[in-house]
Design a protein around this motif. Sequence first.
Motif, PDB file in Angstrom:
ATOM      1  N   MET A 147       0.816  -1.215   0.000  1.00 56.65           N
ATOM      2  CA  MET A 147       0.000   0.000   0.000  1.00 56.65           C
ATOM      3  C   MET A 147       0.851   1.267   0.000  1.00 56.65           C
ATOM      4  O   MET A 147       0.535   2.225  -0.725  1.00 56.65           O
ATOM      5  CB  MET A 147      -0.949  -0.013   1.197  1.00 56.65           C
ATOM      6  N   PRO A 148       1.955   1.367   0.775  1.00 51.08           N
ATOM      7  CA  PRO A 148       2.797   2.559   0.646  1.00 51.08           C
ATOM      8  C   PRO A 148       3.354   2.736  -0.759  1.00 51.08           C
ATOM      9  O   PRO A 148       3.423   3.863  -1.267  1.00 51.08           O
ATOM     10  CB  PRO A 148       3.918   2.300   1.676  1.00 51.08           C
ATOM     11  N   ALA A 149       3.748   1.636  -1.403  1.00 56.38           N
ATOM     12  CA  ALA A 149       4.243   1.736  -2.783  1.00 56.38           C
ATOM     13  C   ALA A 149       3.118   2.170  -3.717  1.00 56.38           C
ATOM     14  O   ALA A 149       3.343   2.932  -4.663  1.00 56.38           O
ATOM     15  CB  ALA A 149       4.828   0.403  -3.228  1.00 56.38           C
ATOM     16  N   TYR A 150       1.894   1.684  -3.469  1.00 57.69           N
ATOM     17  CA  TYR A 150       0.749   2.111  -4.286  1.00 57.69           C
ATOM     18  C   TYR A 150       0.556   3.614  -4.195  1.00 57.69           C
ATOM     19  O   TYR A 150       0.341   4.291  -5.217  1.00 57.69           O
ATOM     20  CB  TYR A 150      -0.506   1.385  -3.825  1.00 57.69           C
ATOM     21  N   ALA A 314       8.404   2.849 -14.940  1.00 58.94           N
ATOM     22  CA  ALA A 314       9.710   2.235 -14.687  1.00 58.94           C
ATOM     23  C   ALA A 314      10.613   3.171 -13.897  1.00 58.94           C
ATOM     24  O   ALA A 314      11.350   2.736 -13.000  1.00 58.94           O
ATOM     25  CB  ALA A 314      10.360   1.843 -16.012  1.00 58.94           C
ATOM     26  N   VAL A 315      10.554   4.456 -14.212  1.00 65.18           N
ATOM     27  CA  VAL A 315      11.349   5.447 -13.466  1.00 65.18           C
ATOM     28  C   VAL A 315      10.907   5.501 -12.008  1.00 65.18           C
ATOM     29  O   VAL A 315      11.735   5.559 -11.092  1.00 65.18           O
ATOM     30  CB  VAL A 315      11.228   6.834 -14.135  1.00 65.18           C
ATOM     31  N   VAL A 316       9.592   5.476 -11.786  1.00 68.40           N
ATOM     32  CA  VAL A 316       9.077   5.481 -10.411  1.00 68.40           C
ATOM     33  C   VAL A 316       9.570   4.260  -9.650  1.00 68.40           C
ATOM     34  O   VAL A 316       9.961   4.339  -8.479  1.00 68.40           O
ATOM     35  CB  VAL A 316       7.540   5.539 -10.417  1.00 68.40           C
ATOM     36  N   GLY A 317       9.580   3.081 -10.308  1.00 68.54           N
ATOM     37  CA  GLY A 317      10.080   1.871  -9.661  1.00 68.54           C
ATOM     38  C   GLY A 317      11.543   1.996  -9.275  1.00 68.54           C
ATOM     39  O   GLY A 317      11.952   1.578  -8.174  1.00 68.54           O
ATOM     40  N   GLU A 318      12.369   2.601 -10.153  1.00 70.50           N
ATOM     41  CA  GLU A 318      13.783   2.797  -9.825  1.00 70.50           C
ATOM     42  C   GLU A 318      13.941   3.758  -8.654  1.00 70.50           C
ATOM     43  O   GLU A 318      14.801   3.547  -7.774  1.00 70.50           O
ATOM     44  CB  GLU A 318      14.517   3.338 -11.056  1.00 70.50           C
ATOM     45  N   GLU A 323      15.100   4.536  -2.685  1.00 72.02           N
ATOM     46  CA  GLU A 323      14.675   5.207  -1.456  1.00 72.02           C
ATOM     47  C   GLU A 323      14.361   4.239  -0.317  1.00 72.02           C
ATOM     48  O   GLU A 323      14.481   4.613   0.856  1.00 72.02           O
ATOM     49  CB  GLU A 323      13.436   6.064  -1.750  1.00 72.02           C
ATOM     50  N   HIS A 324      13.926   3.006  -0.631  1.00 67.18           N
ATOM     51  CA  HIS A 324      13.475   2.079   0.406  1.00 67.18           C
ATOM     52  C   HIS A 324      14.152   0.724   0.218  1.00 67.18           C
ATOM     53  O   HIS A 324      14.151   0.161  -0.888  1.00 67.18           O
ATOM     54  CB  HIS A 324      11.960   1.906   0.348  1.00 67.18           C
ATOM     55  N   ARG A 325      14.706   0.215   1.305  1.00 69.16           N
ATOM     56  CA  ARG A 325      15.381  -1.075   1.243  1.00 69.16           C
ATOM     57  C   ARG A 325      14.428  -2.185   0.839  1.00 69.16           C
ATOM     58  O   ARG A 325      14.811  -3.123   0.124  1.00 69.16           O
ATOM     59  CB  ARG A 325      15.990  -1.391   2.604  1.00 69.16           C
ATOM     60  N   MET A 326      13.166  -2.101   1.284  1.00 72.35           N
ATOM     61  CA  MET A 326      12.196  -3.140   0.950  1.00 72.35           C
ATOM     62  C   MET A 326      11.881  -3.187  -0.541  1.00 72.35           C
ATOM     63  O   MET A 326      11.405  -4.196  -1.045  1.00 72.35           O
ATOM     64  CB  MET A 326      10.894  -2.931   1.729  1.00 72.35           C
ATOM     65  N   HIS A 327      12.145  -2.087  -1.254  1.00 71.40           N
ATOM     66  CA  HIS A 327      11.846  -2.031  -2.691  1.00 71.40           C
ATOM     67  C   HIS A 327      13.106  -2.117  -3.547  1.00 71.40           C
ATOM     68  O   HIS A 327      13.064  -1.775  -4.731  1.00 71.40           O
ATOM     69  CB  HIS A 327      11.095  -0.746  -3.022  1.00 71.40           C
ATOM     70  N   VAL A 596      25.857  -8.995   7.294  1.00 68.04           N
ATOM     71  CA  VAL A 596      25.878  -7.604   7.745  1.00 68.04           C
ATOM     72  C   VAL A 596      25.063  -6.721   6.814  1.00 68.04           C
ATOM     73  O   VAL A 596      24.690  -5.601   7.181  1.00 68.04           O
ATOM     74  CB  VAL A 596      27.332  -7.085   7.844  1.00 68.04           C
ATOM     75  N   ASP A 597      24.797  -7.209   5.605  1.00 59.33           N
ATOM     76  CA  ASP A 597      23.985  -6.477   4.636  1.00 59.33           C
ATOM     77  C   ASP A 597      22.628  -7.170   4.545  1.00 59.33           C
ATOM     78  O   ASP A 597      22.518  -8.299   4.048  1.00 59.33           O
ATOM     79  CB  ASP A 597      24.669  -6.472   3.266  1.00 59.33           C
ATOM     80  N   PHE A 598      21.583  -6.491   5.051  1.00 60.61           N
ATOM     81  CA  PHE A 598      20.245  -7.090   5.078  1.00 60.61           C
ATOM     82  C   PHE A 598      19.339  -6.510   3.986  1.00 60.61           C
ATOM     83  O   PHE A 598      18.131  -6.393   4.169  1.00 60.61           O
ATOM     84  CB  PHE A 598      19.618  -6.901   6.463  1.00 60.61           C
ATOM     85  N   SER A 599      19.930  -6.172   2.864  1.00 59.72           N
ATOM     86  CA  SER A 599      19.137  -5.747   1.716  1.00 59.72           C
ATOM     87  C   SER A 599      18.505  -6.971   1.060  1.00 59.72           C
ATOM     88  O   SER A 599      18.985  -8.099   1.213  1.00 59.72           O
ATOM     89  CB  SER A 599      20.011  -4.994   0.710  1.00 59.72           C
ATOM     90  N   ASN A 600      17.412  -6.747   0.330  1.00 58.78           N
ATOM     91  CA  ASN A 600      16.703  -7.864  -0.310  1.00 58.78           C
ATOM     92  C   ASN A 600      17.587  -8.622  -1.287  1.00 58.78           C
ATOM     93  O   ASN A 600      17.454  -9.847  -1.445  1.00 58.78           O
ATOM     94  CB  ASN A 600      15.454  -7.354  -1.023  1.00 58.78           C
ATOM     95  N   SER A 601      18.480  -7.898  -1.956  1.00 65.11           N
ATOM     96  CA  SER A 601      19.322  -8.553  -2.961  1.00 65.11           C
ATOM     97  C   SER A 601      20.309  -9.529  -2.341  1.00 65.11           C
ATOM     98  O   SER A 601      20.782 -10.451  -3.012  1.00 65.11           O
ATOM     99  CB  SER A 601      20.078  -7.503  -3.771  1.00 65.11           C
ATOM    100  N   LYS A 602      20.602  -9.373  -1.067  1.00 66.85           N
ATOM    101  CA  LYS A 602      21.528 -10.271  -0.383  1.00 66.85           C
ATOM    102  C   LYS A 602      20.810 -11.402   0.339  1.00 66.85           C
ATOM    103  O   LYS A 602      21.458 -12.306   0.878  1.00 66.85           O
ATOM    104  CB  LYS A 602      22.381  -9.482   0.626  1.00 66.85           C
ATOM    105  N   GLY A 603      19.503 -11.366   0.388  1.00 69.32           N
ATOM    106  CA  GLY A 603      18.748 -12.400   1.068  1.00 69.32           C
ATOM    107  C   GLY A 603      18.211 -13.453   0.122  1.00 69.32           C
ATOM    108  O   GLY A 603      18.401 -13.400  -1.096  1.00 69.32           O
ATOM    109  N   VAL A 604      17.526 -14.430   0.675  1.00 70.02           N
ATOM    110  CA  VAL A 604      16.905 -15.522  -0.081  1.00 70.02           C
ATOM    111  C   VAL A 604      15.409 -15.500   0.200  1.00 70.02           C
ATOM    112  O   VAL A 604      14.991 -15.452   1.360  1.00 70.02           O
ATOM    113  CB  VAL A 604      17.505 -16.885   0.312  1.00 70.02           C
TER     114      VAL A 604
END
Length: 880
Positions: A147-150, A314-318, A323-327, A596-604
Motif C-alpha cells: 500500500m505505501p508503494a501504491y 519504470a522510473v518510479v520503480g527505480e 529510497e526504500h530497502r524493501m523495494h 551484515v547487509d540485510f538488503s533484499n538482494s543479499k537475502g533468499v
Amino acid sequence: MRLMRIAKMRLRSLFRRGGVEESLDREMRMHLESLTAELVSEGMSEEEARREAMRQFGPVELVKEECRDTRRVNYFEDAVRDVRCAWRGFRRARGFALTAVVSLALGVGANTVVFGTLYALLMRPAPVREPERLQFVNSRGFPAISMPAYRDIRDRSEVFESVFAVRVVQVVLGRKESGARRAGGLLASGNYFQALGVEPALGRFFSAEEDRAVNGSPYVVLSYNCWQSRFGGQAGIVGSEVRVNGKPYQVLGVAPRGFHGTEVFYQPDLWIPLAMQPRIEGTNALECRGCGNFWVAGRLKEGVTVGQAAARVAVVGEQLGREHRMHEGMKLTLAPVGLLGSTLREPTEAFVAAVMLLAGLVLLAACANLAVLQTARAVDGERDLAIRLSIGASRGRIVRQVATESLLLSMLGGLAGFAVAAGILELLSRWRAPLDFPIQLELRADWAAFGFALLASAVTGVLLTAGLARRVWREGPALTIKQAGYGKPGRRWTLSDALLPLQIAMCCAILTASLVAVRGLWASMRSPLGFRPDGVAVASFDVGFGGYDQRRGEAFQKEVAEALSRLPGMESTAYASTVPLNLDQSTTTVWADGSVDFSNSKGVRASYYNVSPGYFRTMGTRLVSGREFTERDDRKSPTVAIVNETFAKLVLRPGNPIGQRYRRSSTTAVEVVGVVEDGKYQTLSESPRAALFLSTGQSYSPTLVLLARSARPEGEVAAEMRRLVMDRDADLAVYGAGGLWQLLGLVYLPIRAAAIALGAFGLLAAMLAVTGIYGLSSYAVARKSKEIGIRMAIGARPGQVARFVFLRLAMLVGAGTLMGLVLAAAGQQLLVAVVYQATVRDPWLMLAAAIGMGAVSLMAASGPVRRMLRIDPLVSLRQD
C-alpha cells in the motif's frame, strides 16, 4: 429516372415473376402474330405464314432467355435453382450429406469453442468505460505491491488519470436472521468505481471519503449476482445491514448486472472499502512496505500512450528501489488488465495458441476429409457432368452450381457446428470448478463467435469449390464420358490420393498431442510433491472471521485439533496455516547467519508455513535429518524452524545443518532443528525453492487447515471435521472440506483443462480419420471397380485383390503417419508450454500414435474392401 425504371423492372422480375412472365409471353405472341400477319399480306397462306414466322423469329424459349438476361436478375434465379438442385442431391445421397455435415460440424464447432474461449479470455473488453485505457501495474513481473508503494505510484505517475488498488479476500457473509456462508470479496480503494466508470444498479458506490479513516467505513457494495442469489433481489437491500465476518456492515449499493471488475477469472460477491483491511484480515497491512499483497491498476490520461506510461512507471520503480530497502531492485511494468497483468496472460496466451493450432488442424483435417468424400462422390457423377458439358452447358455455369453445393454444405456444417459450440460454451460457462474459490468464466456464443463460425464455414466452402472447379475445367466431355468409372489412363496417383496423407498427418499430430496431454496429466499426478495427498482429509476455517483474539484463537484451534485426534481411525492429525500448492501462500526474505547487509538482494526468498507437531507425518513428508516439532516448541523456548534441502543449500553453511542459524532480520536469529525433503510449494513447474516451517506454538495464524490421515473415506472424515468446528462455534464458516487432492484442485486445473481439450481433439482426429479413410477406400473401390472386375474375371483370388487395395492404402497411411509424427515433434515446444511434464521425444508415445492411426485406418478401410470382394465380375464389366 432511367435508373429508377431499370431498378423497378428488376425488382418486379424478382418479386413478381409470374406477372413478368405473362407479360413476356404476351409480347412474344404479339411479335409472332404481327410477323404472321405481314407474311399473309404478302400472299402466303396462314399456315405457311405461321411456320415462316416461327423460323424467322427463332426459338421462342431462347429469345425468352435472352430477354431475361437483359434484366440482370438471372443470377438470383439460377442461385435459387442451384440451391434446390443441391438440396435434392443431398436428399438422394443422405449418407454423404450427413457424413459431410457432421465432419464440418466437428471442425467448425471445435474451432468456435476455442475462439469463444480465446475471445472471453484475451479479446473481450472489460465491462467498464474505455477499457483500452486501463493498465495493470506489475512488480518484478508479479501482481504484488504494498500500500505505501501504491500511494507513491499514485502520487508520482503523472501519466495516470487515476490509480486504484484492490486485494482479494475471502469473508463470511450473511444476515443476523439467516445463516452465514463464505463469499469472495474484493477490498478496493475509494476511487475504484469512479476510475472504472461504472454506475450502480441500486444505491451508490463508496468514494475516496471512505479511505480517510482506518476501519471507519463499514460499508459493502454487493454484486448483482450476489444480490439476486443470496438476498433474493430485495428492493430494500440498500441501507440494510449484513454481517461480514460476524460484524455489521451497511449495504451502500448494488453493482450493475454483468460487472465483475477487471479480472476475467475472479468474480467477487461484494466490494469493501480498502480502509477496512485491518478489521477484515486481523492484521494491518496498510502501512507495511513489506506486505506486497495488493493489485494496482490505473487509467491512462487522454493522449498518453502505453509506451510513455510504461517508461514513467519504470522510473518510479527505480526511485522507490533507491529510497526504500524493501523495494530494492523494484521493476515496475505495465500490462493489460484482465489476467493479473503478465502473471496469467503469458501462460494463457501459450495455452490458447496451442489449442487454437490444434483446432485449426482439426478444421483442415475436416476440409481434407470432405474433399476426399466429394472426390469419391464425384466418381459417380462423372458421366452426368460429361453429358451436361456435351449438350452445351458452360463450364462457368457448372462451376457456379458446384460452388453452390459446396457453400450450402459448408454452411449447413457451420450452422450445426455453431449450435454444438453454443451448447458447449453454455455448459462451460455454467460449470463450476470443484474449488473453494469463486472462479467463473463468461463463455457465450455471441456475435463474435457466430461471425467466426460463419467465416470458417465460408473459407471451407471456397476451398472445396476450388478443388471441384479444377475437376470441371480439367478434361473435355468426350474423354470424360469414355473414362467415367475407369480413372485416367497411365496415372496411378491423383490429387485425391495426396489428400489422405495430409489428413492422416494432421490427425496423427493431434492424436500425438492428446497422448502427450494424457501422459502429462498422469505424470503430474504421480510426480513428487514433497508430500503424499492420498488418504489425507482437510478442512479450513479462520478464527479471525469470528472475532477471536490471539489467545482465544490459539485455544480454540488446539481444542478442535485435540478433538480431531480422538476420532476413530485417525492414523495422524495436525494443522497448519496453509499447505503447499494451496492458493494461500506466503513468502519471506531470510539471510545467512553472520550477514551484515540485510538488503533484499543479499537475502533468499523462501516460502514459509506455520505447522503443528505431527504435520510432516500427517502430510507424508520425509524428514531427512533432525527432528519434528513438539509441544515444547512454544513461546517460552528459543525460536526454531525446520527447513527443506534447498533452503539448507542456499542459506546455511556446508556441513551438518542441524543447530545452525539463519536470520529473519538483523536482530532475530532462528535455529534449524530439522531438514525435510524438497517439494512443490507454489506451482508444479517451479524450480527447487527454499521453504521453511515454523511451529504454531511460536508463530500464530488465525487461518487454519485441519489435516487428518486415515484409512477412512476422506469425505466422511472431512464431514466430521466440519461438525467438530460447528459444534463449538456455529458462526464460523468451514470451507475447503474434503480430500487434500480437492484442495489442490486449482493448481491442477490447467493441467486437467489441457488434457481434456487435447484429448477431445484426439478423439475428433480419430473420427475424422475414420471417415476420411472410409471415403478414400470407397473412392478407390469405385474408381477401380472395372479393373478389380477384370482381375477377378481372369482368376485373381480375393486375397490378392485385397492386398492390391490394402497396399495402396498402407502406403498412403504410412506416409501420412510419418509426416504427422514429424509435425508433432516440430511443435514440441508449444506442447511443453501447455502441458506440464510434456515431451514428444518418446519412442513409445510415437509408436502408440502410429499404432493408433494404423488401427483406425484398418477399421475404416475394412468395410469398403469387404464390399469390393463381393463384386460380381460380370456386373462390373457390364456396368458401362
